[in-house]
Design a protein around this motif. Sequence first.
Motif, PDB file in Angstrom:
ATOM      1  N   UNK A 102       0.849  -1.399   0.006  1.00  0.00           N
ATOM      2  CA  UNK A 102      -0.007   0.307  -0.058  1.00  0.00           C
ATOM      3  C   UNK A 102       0.897   1.177  -0.131  1.00  0.00           C
ATOM      4  N   UNK A 103       1.988   1.361   0.813  1.00  0.00           N
ATOM      5  CA  UNK A 103       2.911   2.179   0.823  1.00  0.00           C
ATOM      6  C   UNK A 103       4.248   2.010   0.287  1.00  0.00           C
ATOM      7  N   UNK A 104       4.675   0.998  -0.282  1.00  0.00           N
ATOM      8  CA  UNK A 104       5.892   0.661  -0.959  1.00  0.00           C
ATOM      9  C   UNK A 104       6.993   0.721  -0.038  1.00  0.00           C
ATOM     10  N   UNK A 105       6.598   0.027   1.328  1.00  0.00           N
ATOM     11  CA  UNK A 105       7.556   0.105   2.372  1.00  0.00           C
ATOM     12  C   UNK A 105       7.858  -1.418   2.842  1.00  0.00           C
ATOM     13  N   UNK A 106       8.901  -1.572   3.668  1.00  0.00           N
ATOM     14  CA  UNK A 106       9.190  -2.885   4.176  1.00  0.00           C
ATOM     15  C   UNK A 106       9.016  -3.025   5.733  1.00  0.00           C
ATOM     16  N   UNK A 107       8.743  -4.010   6.189  1.00  0.00           N
ATOM     17  CA  UNK A 107       8.810  -4.390   7.553  1.00  0.00           C
ATOM     18  C   UNK A 107       9.327  -5.549   8.290  1.00  0.00           C
ATOM     19  N   UNK A 108       9.523  -5.886   9.212  1.00  0.00           N
ATOM     20  CA  UNK A 108       9.955  -7.173   9.770  1.00  0.00           C
ATOM     21  C   UNK A 108       8.775  -7.938   9.836  1.00  0.00           C
ATOM     22  N   UNK A 109       8.888  -9.132   9.537  1.00  0.00           N
ATOM     23  CA  UNK A 109       7.748 -10.039   9.311  1.00  0.00           C
ATOM     24  C   UNK A 109       7.797 -11.061  10.493  1.00  0.00           C
ATOM     25  N   UNK A 110       8.809 -11.224  11.027  1.00  0.00           N
ATOM     26  CA  UNK A 110       9.071 -12.236  12.321  1.00  0.00           C
ATOM     27  C   UNK A 110       9.957 -11.702  13.391  1.00  0.00           C
ATOM     28  N   UNK A 111       9.876 -11.943  14.548  1.00  0.00           N
ATOM     29  CA  UNK A 111      10.657 -11.600  15.594  1.00  0.00           C
ATOM     30  C   UNK A 111      12.186 -11.788  15.029  1.00  0.00           C
ATOM     31  N   UNK A 112      13.138 -11.055  15.207  1.00  0.00           N
ATOM     32  CA  UNK A 112      14.408 -11.123  14.893  1.00  0.00           C
ATOM     33  C   UNK A 112      15.185 -11.422  16.077  1.00  0.00           C
ATOM     34  N   UNK A 113      16.331 -12.168  16.030  1.00  0.00           N
ATOM     35  CA  UNK A 113      17.216 -12.184  17.264  1.00  0.00           C
ATOM     36  C   UNK A 113      17.773 -10.890  17.344  1.00  0.00           C
ATOM     37  N   UNK A 114      17.610 -10.257  18.497  1.00  0.00           N
ATOM     38  CA  UNK A 114      18.434  -9.167  18.718  1.00  0.00           C
ATOM     39  C   UNK A 114      19.497  -9.395  19.135  1.00  0.00           C
ATOM     40  N   UNK A 115      20.804  -9.131  18.773  1.00  0.00           N
ATOM     41  CA  UNK A 115      22.038  -9.249  19.165  1.00  0.00           C
ATOM     42  C   UNK A 115      22.651  -8.297  20.160  1.00  0.00           C
ATOM     43  N   UNK A 116      22.414  -7.018  19.779  1.00  0.00           N
ATOM     44  CA  UNK A 116      22.927  -6.115  20.542  1.00  0.00           C
ATOM     45  C   UNK A 116      21.725  -4.773  20.523  1.00  0.00           C
ATOM     46  N   UNK A 117      21.281  -4.714  22.020  1.00  0.00           N
ATOM     47  CA  UNK A 117      19.984  -3.685  22.274  1.00  0.00           C
ATOM     48  C   UNK A 117      20.701  -2.385  22.234  1.00  0.00           C
ATOM     49  N   UNK A 118      21.396  -1.942  22.841  1.00  0.00           N
ATOM     50  CA  UNK A 118      22.189  -0.570  23.184  1.00  0.00           C
ATOM     51  C   UNK A 118      23.702  -0.792  23.157  1.00  0.00           C
ATOM     52  N   UNK A 119      24.078   0.631  23.110  1.00  0.00           N
ATOM     53  CA  UNK A 119      25.676   0.623  23.437  1.00  0.00           C
ATOM     54  C   UNK A 119      26.217   1.995  24.003  1.00  0.00           C
ATOM     55  N   UNK A 120      27.380   2.230  24.365  1.00  0.00           N
ATOM     56  CA  UNK A 120      28.003   3.543  24.742  1.00  0.00           C
ATOM     57  C   UNK A 120      29.391   3.260  24.520  1.00  0.00           C
ATOM     58  N   UNK A 121      30.175   4.127  24.176  1.00  0.00           N
ATOM     59  CA  UNK A 121      31.412   3.969  24.222  1.00  0.00           C
ATOM     60  C   UNK A 121      32.166   5.291  24.828  1.00  0.00           C
ATOM     61  N   UNK A 122      33.280   5.234  25.647  1.00  0.00           N
ATOM     62  CA  UNK A 122      33.920   5.916  26.516  1.00  0.00           C
ATOM     63  C   UNK A 122      35.326   5.250  26.665  1.00  0.00           C
ATOM     64  N   UNK A 123      36.336   6.227  26.485  1.00  0.00           N
ATOM     65  CA  UNK A 123      37.722   5.804  26.555  1.00  0.00           C
ATOM     66  C   UNK A 123      38.040   4.760  25.669  1.00  0.00           C
ATOM     67  N   UNK A 124      38.750   3.739  25.930  1.00  0.00           N
ATOM     68  CA  UNK A 124      39.180   2.559  24.911  1.00  0.00           C
ATOM     69  C   UNK A 124      37.869   1.558  25.062  1.00  0.00           C
ATOM     70  N   UNK A 125      36.840   1.800  25.720  1.00  0.00           N
ATOM     71  CA  UNK A 125      35.695   0.815  25.803  1.00  0.00           C
ATOM     72  C   UNK A 125      34.637   0.931  24.830  1.00  0.00           C
ATOM     73  N   UNK A 126      34.068  -0.238  24.567  1.00  0.00           N
ATOM     74  CA  UNK A 126      32.523  -0.031  23.972  1.00  0.00           C
ATOM     75  C   UNK A 126      31.782  -1.022  25.089  1.00  0.00           C
TER      76      UNK A 126
END
Length: 367
Positions: free
Chosen positions: A253-277
């Motif tokens: 209907x609007x020529x877009x795409x969506x996720x059809x099944x729950x994906x496996x989320x490997x990395x939810x969120x992140x932050x980086x500081x100094x030498x670290x992730x």
Amino acid sequence: MKSIFIKIATCIIIGILTVSILYGLSDKLTHQKNSFYRYFPPHPAVYNKAIDLKFNSYYFAGVSRDKVYLSNLTAPLHLLEIDPITADTNHYTIKINDKNPLKFSSSARVSILSPYFYISDGITPRILRGTLGQWTAKRIMYDSAYFNDAKPIGAKSFVLRSISAKTNENILGKEFSVKPHVFLKDKLLEKQGDGIFSADGILRYNKDLSKIIYLYHYRNEYMVIDTSLNLLHKGHTIDTNTIAKVKIASIESNHTKTISEPPVVINKNSYTYGNYLFVHSGLMAKNERKETFQETSVIDVYNIISDTYEFSIYIYPYRKQKLKRFIITDKYLMGIHNEYLVIYDLNPKWFKELKPKSKINQDILSR
């Protein structure tokens, strides 16, 4: 330009909805035991204090010296300044210096890169800047690119994630105040199948190293990129998911795409500081108890200079509220647990490279 605006807006809306829903739906997948192990040293982060924010819509705008700043998803011009030592708070309303009244979309975000704060709105598109402590912002950019994420990397330059007009796929770029204003870097983001969801990830800027970090949501990979958008090297998280497990469906209907099944989320969120992730992981290790993993939030710590996994941290719920967002300073891990800001002291025994030796870092990262 109108078509690009529609694509960006649609992607942001669909992205927010799908990620929110699918994080919940993917519970069964992420709580299966995986073929990697975690190391949990004693007391790397210790509870210090908690502050009642009153609302659950705050997010971290950034830090400056001894203060942390939060803004609000429902009030884009509101800033909350917090002293993590004394827990003193100050509320500010950002004023806009512009000849025309400006309205901001729900995607508008405030970012701190001392001595400035920025307001970025990818739907409009619009980027404004002000000085910390003065709280008045004005336009600094040509505003020529729509984007779905933006991070300041200099006084008048931003790294952007946008949608390519040529491929309709996620692309990284840079916007600055002088011509040509916008530079887009093709093929920096590596797609696996589709170029939207498989390349979805978290865009961060490490001020200490002057490097951009892009961490994929659905595979075990991150990229270290310089401020000219040159790939320096790739790193990997400790799981073995090299291929994004994302199934896509088309919306005719609007020529877009969506996720059809729950994906496996490997990395939810992140932050980086100094030498670290620091990575908020979505997967349970082989040596973890399911009950503990379900109750807590796991933060994996990586050294982005040596591309090594260091250890992991369990962040327990505060008043039954799990970790939602987090930020790192040289002394603290600060997490938002819905309407509470919880401050944890970082044990210097385990964090010896929060203040990197710049010469060594630059030599290694330039390889």
